[in-house]
Write an enzyme that holds these catalytic residues in place. Structure first.
Site, mmCIF file in Angstrom:
data_model
loop_
_atom_site.group_PDB
_atom_site.id
_atom_site.type_symbol
_atom_site.label_atom_id
_atom_site.label_comp_id
_atom_site.label_asym_id
_atom_site.label_seq_id
_atom_site.Cartn_x
_atom_site.Cartn_y
_atom_site.Cartn_z
ATOM 1 N N MET A 84 0.853 -1.185 0.000
ATOM 2 C CA MET A 84 0.000 0.000 0.000
ATOM 3 C C MET A 84 0.893 1.240 0.000
ATOM 4 S SD MET A 84 -3.200 -0.997 2.453
ATOM 5 C CE MET A 84 -4.123 0.444 1.940
ATOM 6 N N GLY B 285 2.267 3.532 -4.974
ATOM 7 C CA GLY B 285 2.008 4.201 -6.246
ATOM 8 C C GLY B 285 1.505 3.299 -7.355
ATOM 9 N N THR C 113 -1.653 2.360 -8.226
ATOM 10 C CA THR C 113 -2.777 2.934 -8.973
ATOM 11 C C THR C 113 -2.324 4.143 -9.777
ATOM 12 O OG1 THR C 113 -4.366 2.093 -7.373
ATOM 13 C CG2 THR C 113 -5.096 3.926 -8.758
ATOM 14 N N ASP D 124 -7.706 -2.440 -11.646
ATOM 15 C CA ASP D 124 -7.132 -1.975 -10.388
ATOM 16 C C ASP D 124 -7.590 -2.862 -9.231
ATOM 17 O OD1 ASP D 124 -5.507 -0.210 -8.927
ATOM 18 O OD2 ASP D 124 -7.212 1.044 -8.361
ATOM 19 N N GLU D 125 -6.805 -2.854 -8.163
ATOM 20 C CA GLU D 125 -7.108 -3.610 -6.938
ATOM 21 C C GLU D 125 -7.361 -5.087 -7.235
ATOM 22 O OE1 GLU D 125 -6.428 -2.265 -4.224
ATOM 23 O OE2 GLU D 125 -6.750 -0.110 -4.459
#
Length: 188
Positions: free
Chosen positions: A22, A25, A27, A92-93
């Site tokens: 986390m 960077g 995303t 994403d994610e």
């Protein structure tokens, strides 16, 4: 720095994985690559898990508030249904998706699509997270990003949970997690 490969033919898709802890960077890098594809007039589609509404219900948003329009989906198979004409797919994610995500990415790449996936490679316990390890195995290109340890200032690659929340999937930001180096992570 990632150098984008040249697309040489109709069936020359590939999978890029951007991973790390986390606040590293991931995303932001995903958005950067997707915006470059837009500048090149490529047809893009972006997807995120429907459960991730931390910053916005539909947009993919980085910690520095960069954003790009996306489509929330409840299952990775939905990406195949919604991405018919895309030349570039952003996801994403990835850690929050189901185990079919690597197969979805492989299917898209086999059809000539550039697939860019961002996600945590480890959970807060330092264990491989969701479908990301399988994506790393299938990836043509891997970018591992690092944050800065909030305790000592060294390179951080662990996401340390500071809250008392239980369970593997706990959505949160700086209120629940902080980046730590290996030494500071294991110190607790």
């Amino acid at each position: 720095m990632f150098i984008e490969p040249f697309k040489t033919g109709v069936d020359s898709g590939w999978i890029e994985v951007i991973c790390g802890s986390m606040f590293s960077g991931k995303t932001e890098e995903l958005i950067r690559r997707l915006k470059r594809a837009q500048i090149a007039n490529q047809r893009i589609e972006i997807f995120k898990p429907a459960i991730d509404t931390r910053y916005h219900e539909t947009d993919v948003v980085s910690h520095d508030e960069s954003r790009i329009r996306s489509t929330p989906v409840t299952a990775s198979q939905n990406i195949l249904l919604l991405a018919e004409d895309a030349e570039v797919i952003g996801i994403d994610e990835a850690q929050f998706f189901d185990a079919e995500l690597p197969n979805v990415a492989e299917t898209l790449a086999s059809k000539g699509v550039r697939v860019i996936v961002a996600g945590l490679d480890m959970d807060f316990q330092g264990q491989p997270f969701g479908p990301v390890p399988a994506l790393l195995a299938k990836a043509d290109y891997i970018t591992k990003l690092h944050a800065i340890c909030v305790v000592c200032g060294n390179i951080a690659n662990y996401s340390y949970r500071t809250s008392a929340d239980e369970g593997r999937l706990v959505l949160g930001e700086k209120d629940k997690y902080e980046p730590r180096c290996r030494k500071c992570y294991h110190r607790g």
